[in-house]
Design a protein around this motif. Structure first.
Motif, PDB file in Angstrom:
ATOM      1  N   GLU A   1      -6.899   9.506 -26.083  1.00 26.83           N
ATOM      2  CA  GLU A   1      -6.899   8.582 -26.949  1.00 26.83           C
ATOM      3  C   GLU A   1      -5.039   8.672 -27.131  1.00 26.83           C
ATOM      4  O   GLU A   1      -5.076   9.423 -26.506  1.00 26.83           O
ATOM      5  CB  GLU A   1      -6.128   8.740 -28.219  1.00 26.83           C
ATOM      6  N   GLY A   2      -4.614   7.099 -26.685  1.00 29.42           N
ATOM      7  CA  GLY A   2      -3.092   7.131 -26.116  1.00 29.42           C
ATOM      8  C   GLY A   2      -2.784   6.864 -24.774  1.00 29.42           C
ATOM      9  O   GLY A   2      -3.988   7.500 -24.327  1.00 29.42           O
ATOM     10  N   THR A   3      -1.998   7.297 -24.634  1.00 26.32           N
ATOM     11  CA  THR A   3      -1.025   7.285 -23.628  1.00 26.32           C
ATOM     12  C   THR A   3       0.189   8.323 -23.160  1.00 26.32           C
ATOM     13  O   THR A   3       0.552   8.921 -22.278  1.00 26.32           O
ATOM     14  CB  THR A   3      -0.207   5.539 -22.692  1.00 26.32           C
ATOM     15  N   GLU A   4       0.201   8.566 -24.640  1.00 27.17           N
ATOM     16  CA  GLU A   4       1.139  10.146 -24.775  1.00 27.17           C
ATOM     17  C   GLU A   4       0.839  11.402 -23.917  1.00 27.17           C
ATOM     18  O   GLU A   4      -0.329  11.744 -23.253  1.00 27.17           O
ATOM     19  CB  GLU A   4       1.204  10.790 -25.828  1.00 27.17           C
ATOM     20  N   ALA A   5       1.993  11.477 -22.985  1.00 28.10           N
ATOM     21  CA  ALA A   5       1.976  12.389 -21.692  1.00 28.10           C
ATOM     22  C   ALA A   5       0.746  12.615 -21.070  1.00 28.10           C
ATOM     23  O   ALA A   5       0.241  13.185 -20.155  1.00 28.10           O
ATOM     24  CB  ALA A   5       1.959  14.038 -22.659  1.00 28.10           C
ATOM     25  N   SER A   6       0.422  10.464 -20.414  1.00 28.48           N
ATOM     26  CA  SER A   6      -0.956  10.572 -19.800  1.00 28.48           C
ATOM     27  C   SER A   6      -0.432  10.852 -17.847  1.00 28.48           C
ATOM     28  O   SER A   6      -1.250  11.299 -17.836  1.00 28.48           O
ATOM     29  CB  SER A   6      -1.273   9.497 -19.739  1.00 28.48           C
ATOM     30  N   VAL A   7       0.367  11.488 -17.556  1.00 30.79           N
ATOM     31  CA  VAL A   7       0.407  11.686 -16.563  1.00 30.79           C
ATOM     32  C   VAL A   7       0.136  13.029 -16.443  1.00 30.79           C
ATOM     33  O   VAL A   7      -0.307  13.721 -15.730  1.00 30.79           O
ATOM     34  CB  VAL A   7       1.930  11.049 -15.502  1.00 30.79           C
ATOM     35  N   LEU A   8       0.568  13.549 -17.223  1.00 30.47           N
ATOM     36  CA  LEU A   8       0.352  15.379 -17.624  1.00 30.47           C
ATOM     37  C   LEU A   8      -1.169  15.654 -17.559  1.00 30.47           C
ATOM     38  O   LEU A   8      -1.423  15.915 -17.001  1.00 30.47           O
ATOM     39  CB  LEU A   8       1.359  15.981 -18.385  1.00 30.47           C
ATOM     40  N   ARG A   9      -1.080  14.637 -18.852  1.00 35.53           N
ATOM     41  CA  ARG A   9      -2.521  15.160 -19.179  1.00 35.53           C
ATOM     42  C   ARG A   9      -3.673  14.999 -18.057  1.00 35.53           C
ATOM     43  O   ARG A   9      -5.323  15.687 -17.742  1.00 35.53           O
ATOM     44  CB  ARG A   9      -3.088  14.396 -20.354  1.00 35.53           C
ATOM     45  N   ASP A  10      -3.503  14.469 -17.003  1.00 32.93           N
ATOM     46  CA  ASP A  10      -4.465  14.137 -15.746  1.00 32.93           C
ATOM     47  C   ASP A  10      -4.236  15.612 -14.408  1.00 32.93           C
ATOM     48  O   ASP A  10      -5.148  15.115 -13.987  1.00 32.93           O
ATOM     49  CB  ASP A  10      -4.301  12.872 -15.354  1.00 32.93           C
ATOM     50  N   GLY A  11      -3.792  16.203 -15.354  1.00 33.07           N
ATOM     51  CA  GLY A  11      -3.473  16.870 -13.772  1.00 33.07           C
ATOM     52  C   GLY A  11      -3.800  18.119 -14.540  1.00 33.07           C
ATOM     53  O   GLY A  11      -3.089  19.690 -14.003  1.00 33.07           O
ATOM     54  N   LEU A  12      -3.838  18.507 -15.567  1.00 32.40           N
ATOM     55  CA  LEU A  12      -4.477  19.140 -16.712  1.00 32.40           C
ATOM     56  C   LEU A  12      -6.296  20.191 -16.702  1.00 32.40           C
ATOM     57  O   LEU A  12      -6.556  18.737 -16.473  1.00 32.40           O
ATOM     58  CB  LEU A  12      -4.266  19.080 -17.835  1.00 32.40           C
ATOM     59  N   CYS A  13      -6.448  20.785 -16.489  1.00 31.12           N
ATOM     60  CA  CYS A  13      -8.424  21.176 -16.802  1.00 31.12           C
ATOM     61  C   CYS A  13      -8.445  22.700 -17.709  1.00 31.12           C
ATOM     62  O   CYS A  13      -7.620  23.243 -17.278  1.00 31.12           O
ATOM     63  CB  CYS A  13      -9.171  21.121 -15.871  1.00 31.12           C
ATOM     64  N   LEU A  14      -8.971  22.765 -18.553  1.00 30.22           N
ATOM     65  CA  LEU A  14      -9.514  24.344 -19.561  1.00 30.22           C
ATOM     66  C   LEU A  14     -10.731  24.332 -19.207  1.00 30.22           C
ATOM     67  O   LEU A  14     -12.018  23.617 -19.425  1.00 30.22           O
ATOM     68  CB  LEU A  14      -9.185  23.855 -21.038  1.00 30.22           C
ATOM     69  N   LEU A  15     -10.796  26.066 -18.617  1.00 28.76           N
ATOM     70  CA  LEU A  15     -12.090  26.211 -18.313  1.00 28.76           C
ATOM     71  C   LEU A  15     -12.688  27.088 -19.717  1.00 28.76           C
ATOM     72  O   LEU A  15     -11.965  27.042 -20.278  1.00 28.76           O
ATOM     73  CB  LEU A  15     -12.219  26.867 -17.331  1.00 28.76           C
ATOM     74  N   GLN A  16     -14.036  26.540 -20.264  1.00 28.40           N
ATOM     75  CA  GLN A  16     -14.761  26.739 -21.487  1.00 28.40           C
ATOM     76  C   GLN A  16     -15.296  27.719 -21.642  1.00 28.40           C
ATOM     77  O   GLN A  16     -15.933  28.024 -22.776  1.00 28.40           O
ATOM     78  CB  GLN A  16     -14.812  25.174 -22.200  1.00 28.40           C
ATOM     79  N   LYS A  17     -15.542  28.057 -20.255  1.00 31.60           N
ATOM     80  CA  LYS A  17     -17.300  29.138 -20.869  1.00 31.60           C
ATOM     81  C   LYS A  17     -16.510  31.023 -20.099  1.00 31.60           C
ATOM     82  O   LYS A  17     -16.271  30.696 -18.861  1.00 31.60           O
ATOM     83  CB  LYS A  17     -18.297  29.133 -19.768  1.00 31.60           C
ATOM     84  N   SER A  18     -16.612  32.023 -20.480  1.00 33.25           N
ATOM     85  CA  SER A  18     -16.215  32.635 -20.036  1.00 33.25           C
ATOM     86  C   SER A  18     -17.771  33.957 -19.836  1.00 33.25           C
ATOM     87  O   SER A  18     -18.626  33.754 -20.317  1.00 33.25           O
ATOM     88  CB  SER A  18     -16.471  33.837 -21.354  1.00 33.25           C
ATOM     89  N   TYR A  19     -17.543  33.982 -18.455  1.00 36.15           N
ATOM     90  CA  TYR A  19     -18.806  34.795 -17.771  1.00 36.15           C
ATOM     91  C   TYR A  19     -18.637  36.114 -17.968  1.00 36.15           C
ATOM     92  O   TYR A  19     -19.892  36.721 -17.176  1.00 36.15           O
ATOM     93  CB  TYR A  19     -19.342  34.129 -16.320  1.00 36.15           C
ATOM     94  N   ARG A  20     -17.883  36.602 -18.375  1.00 34.90           N
ATOM     95  CA  ARG A  20     -17.846  38.456 -18.663  1.00 34.90           C
ATOM     96  C   ARG A  20     -17.836  38.471 -19.558  1.00 34.90           C
ATOM     97  O   ARG A  20     -18.648  40.047 -19.882  1.00 34.90           O
ATOM     98  CB  ARG A  20     -15.757  38.236 -18.144  1.00 34.90           C
ATOM     99  N   PHE A  21     -17.595  37.768 -20.933  1.00 37.22           N
ATOM    100  CA  PHE A  21     -18.183  38.646 -22.150  1.00 37.22           C
ATOM    101  C   PHE A  21     -19.383  37.544 -22.265  1.00 37.22           C
ATOM    102  O   PHE A  21     -18.928  36.369 -23.185  1.00 37.22           O
ATOM    103  CB  PHE A  21     -16.826  38.997 -23.163  1.00 37.22           C
ATOM    104  N   ASP A  22     -20.071  38.270 -23.212  1.00 44.42           N
ATOM    105  CA  ASP A  22     -20.795  36.942 -24.120  1.00 44.42           C
ATOM    106  C   ASP A  22     -21.597  38.074 -25.180  1.00 44.42           C
ATOM    107  O   ASP A  22     -20.591  38.284 -25.780  1.00 44.42           O
ATOM    108  CB  ASP A  22     -22.718  37.856 -22.872  1.00 44.42           C
ATOM    109  N   SER A  23     -22.667  37.321 -25.896  1.00 45.50           N
ATOM    110  CA  SER A  23     -22.461  37.433 -27.451  1.00 45.50           C
ATOM    111  C   SER A  23     -22.557  39.431 -27.668  1.00 45.50           C
ATOM    112  O   SER A  23     -22.363  40.005 -29.029  1.00 45.50           O
ATOM    113  CB  SER A  23     -24.035  37.172 -27.998  1.00 45.50           C
TER     114      SER A  23
END
Length: 611
Positions: free
Chosen positions: A345-367
């Motif tokens: 939502e919105g245009t705040e920090a759009s140039v910065l946001r478009d160069g970011l990525c968060l990896l969200q799945k851990s392959y080392r630690f499970d349940s």
């Protein structure tokens, strides 16, 4: 009494550094007590890791982290409390707003050292304005990405991260332990090589410390070897990583660097691992040394401890990592990856946001991983969940109390057992590489520098216990601290020796006298005479800060038995995630619970600069 005299008393009481007082007295005279006090406090805060000090904190209750409140009141009693801080500060020739080259800058509601302001502006412009799109053939990118990443029903954030970095000059990939940052960058580099039309790319890998560089060399090399590349393509990939200091050409006994804006680095692609450890001044130096055409890819865990020096650059940047992409960018990444990505939502920090990525799945630690579940609970500041994790009886984590003398002795005995394997290898005359490898499997971590729960006290107690167990021998010379098997950590850079702050070595006598052996980023081992070493200290125990960029099969964390402000959520999380397969925690429950709910604070204006 004059303000300068009171500030000298603050130094004597170890509330300020001598540097803070000298700077303040250079900035203002005793006829300007408010300016002198503000200068001392902003210098002090810079030493504590803050980039600036909000004017609203120029009050006695915020002084010296609440220590010596009566003395703080005495300092501020010399300042006209009814005066407007902005008017008082700007009346000084040493303070200016946006224009003017003055030692102090007052920007809105924040007071900066000039150099910190300049650094923050450079970093804000770089990430928030200069991140240009790189025109490439989308059809080719889709083809290469599909070759490197297996199709999945859920969003493969590693594939998204690769797409982000392929199409932007500046990219930041963040993720917790085991989320595949190294695998992602290996595939990303392979994609860059395949898309380069046989034009050789000059690719450089770097990390803040020697240990982190060595780890990057090992893990990335292993990942690259598994990729489907021909010999020519493999030849264009980097074989080792270096420290940022070495990359920039740090000069012995000098602040000067070989590479800077006037003499940029000779590279096309730069990958910087463990970016959470990169402080604001170093980030600014790195930015200035980049050629205008070069890509730069930052990897790191946004939730780890910030750098020892000023700033929390990765944390500030990654504040926007969950805010979503701009509509045009989300559509582009969806086409490239085949996944439907939502728009922010919105245009705040759009140039910065478009160069970011968060990896969200851990392959080392499970349940089934206590380490992973505990890291998640601590990162969420969830004390109840952390207690539940310990109550489940996971085999990879243990927690011991640390209240009584017997508890402390039990912890020292555990440390002796942890270090026994490398010392037995040493006694059996194993090769230095094998001894160094064995030492790195276990590490005792702590929060403090001094006292029985700090680096100095723990190292002394462990040494004594090892002597009693006849695992090490006292040096023959009373004045010498050197002995066969002594582990040390470098505390001061020495580029002429190729040794940098954080590098770990072990003193070994292999038949030609005692030398200190160090693992190098390229996988080799080098030895140095003890007398030639720069500043160093014994390393049975090290601070959690110093452990960043390292991993150990078995990590042990010792918290002080009384709460102190440095023991925070980020410190505990960082220590937990140093453990690959086993974690031992020695802590009083009250101290641990207070740490879990206390977030590290680093004051800066960087986050607001992007908005």
């Amino acid at each position: 009494m004059k303000m300068s005299e009171l500030l000298q008393q603050a130094v004597e009481q170890k509330l300020l550094r001598a540097l803070d007082t000298q700077f303040a007295m250079m900035i203002a005279s005793d006829e300007q007590p408010a300016v002198m006090l503000a200068a001392a406090l902003v210098s002090h805060d810079a030493g504590e890791g803050h980039v600036c000090i909000p004017v609203s904190r120029l009050k006695p209750e915020f002084c010296f982290a609440g220590r010596q409140p009566d003395f703080a009141e005495q300092l501020f009693a010399m300042v006209d409390t009814k005066a407007n801080w902005h008017e008082v500060l700007l009346a000084s020739d040493a303070v200016s707003e946006h224009e003017g080259a003055t030692p102090l800058k007052l920007i809105g509601e924040r007071l900066y050292l000039n150099r910190m302001w300049q650094n923050e502006q450079s970093v804000a412009r770089f990430f928030g304005e200069e991140n240009c799109a790189i025109p490439l053939d989308e059809t080719q990118i889709i083809r290469v990405l599909n070759q490197l990443f297996e199709p999945t029903a859920d969003i493969d954030w590693q594939k998204v991260a690769a797409a982000v970095a392929l199409t932007r000059r500046i990219s930041v990939i963040s993720g917790g332990p085991g989320t595949g940052k190294t695998t992602t960058v290996a595939k990303l580099l392979a994609a860059l090589v395949q898309l380069s039309d046989a034009k050789p790319l000059r690719i450089q890998l770097a990390a803040p410390t020697g240990k982190a560089a060595a780890r990057l060399t090992e893990s990335l090399g292993s990942a690259l070897r598994r990729l489907p590349l021909d010999d020519v393509q493999k030849a264009s990939l980097p074989s080792d990583a270096c420290t940022l200091h070495r990359l920039l050409g740090a000069q012995p006994n000098s602040q000067r660097l070989r590479y800077h804006a006037g003499n940029p680095l000779h590279l096309d692609v730069l990958v910087v691992d463990e970016a959470s450890m990169v402080d604001l001044p170093m980030m600014a130096k790195l930015i200035h040394a980049l050629p205008t055409h070069a890509r730069i890819i930052f990897l790191g865990d946004r939730d780890q401890l910030a750098s020892v020096e000023a700033g929390a650059v990765l944390g500030d940047i990654c504040h926007y990592v969950t805010h979503g992409y701009s509509p045009v960018r989300a559509a582009e990444l969806s086409r490239l990856t085949g996944y439907s990505l939502s728009t922010g939502e919105g245009t705040e920090a759009s140039v910065l946001r478009d160069g970011l990525c968060l990896l969200q799945k851990s392959y080392r630690f499970d349940s089934q991983s206590g380490i992973g579940q505990l890291a998640y609970a601590v990162n969420a500041s969830d004390v109840k969940q952390a207690k539940a994790v310990f109550a489940k009886g996971f085999g990879d984590i243990t927690k011991q109390p640390l209240r009584e003398t017997e508890d402390y002795a039990f912890m020292i005995a555990d440390a002796v057992d942890g270090y026994r394997p490398y010392l037995e290898l040493m006694r059996n005359h194993a090769e230095p590489a094998a001894i160094i490898d064995a030492f790195g499997r276990y590490q005792l971590l702590c929060a403090l520098r001094d006292g029985p729960f700090g680096v100095s006290g723990l190292n002394n107690r462990i040494e004594l216990a090892l002597i009693q167990k006849r695992l090490i021998e006292r040096p023959n010379q009373a004045a010498s601290r050197w002995y066969n098997g002594r582990p040390i950590m470098i505390s001061r850079n020495d580029s002429s020796l190729g040794l940098f702050n954080g590098d770990i070595g072990i003193a070994l006598d292999t038949g030609e006298g005692l030398r200190v052996w160090f693992p190098m980023p390229d996988g080799t081992i080098k030895s140095v005479q003890p007398s030639r070493l720069p500043g160093h200290e014994t390393a049975y125990a090290m601070t959690v800060h110093k452990s960043q960029g390292s991993e150990f099969d078995h990590a042990a964390l010792v918290l002080p038995n009384q709460y102190t402000a440095v023991v925070t959520r980020e410190l505990v999380y960082t220590a937990i995630t140093r453990a690959r397969s086993r974690l031992s925690l020695y802590a009083d429950d009250r101290v641990l619970e207070k740490a879990i709910v206390t977030k590290t604070e680093r004051r800066s204006g960087l986050m607001e600069s992007f908005s």
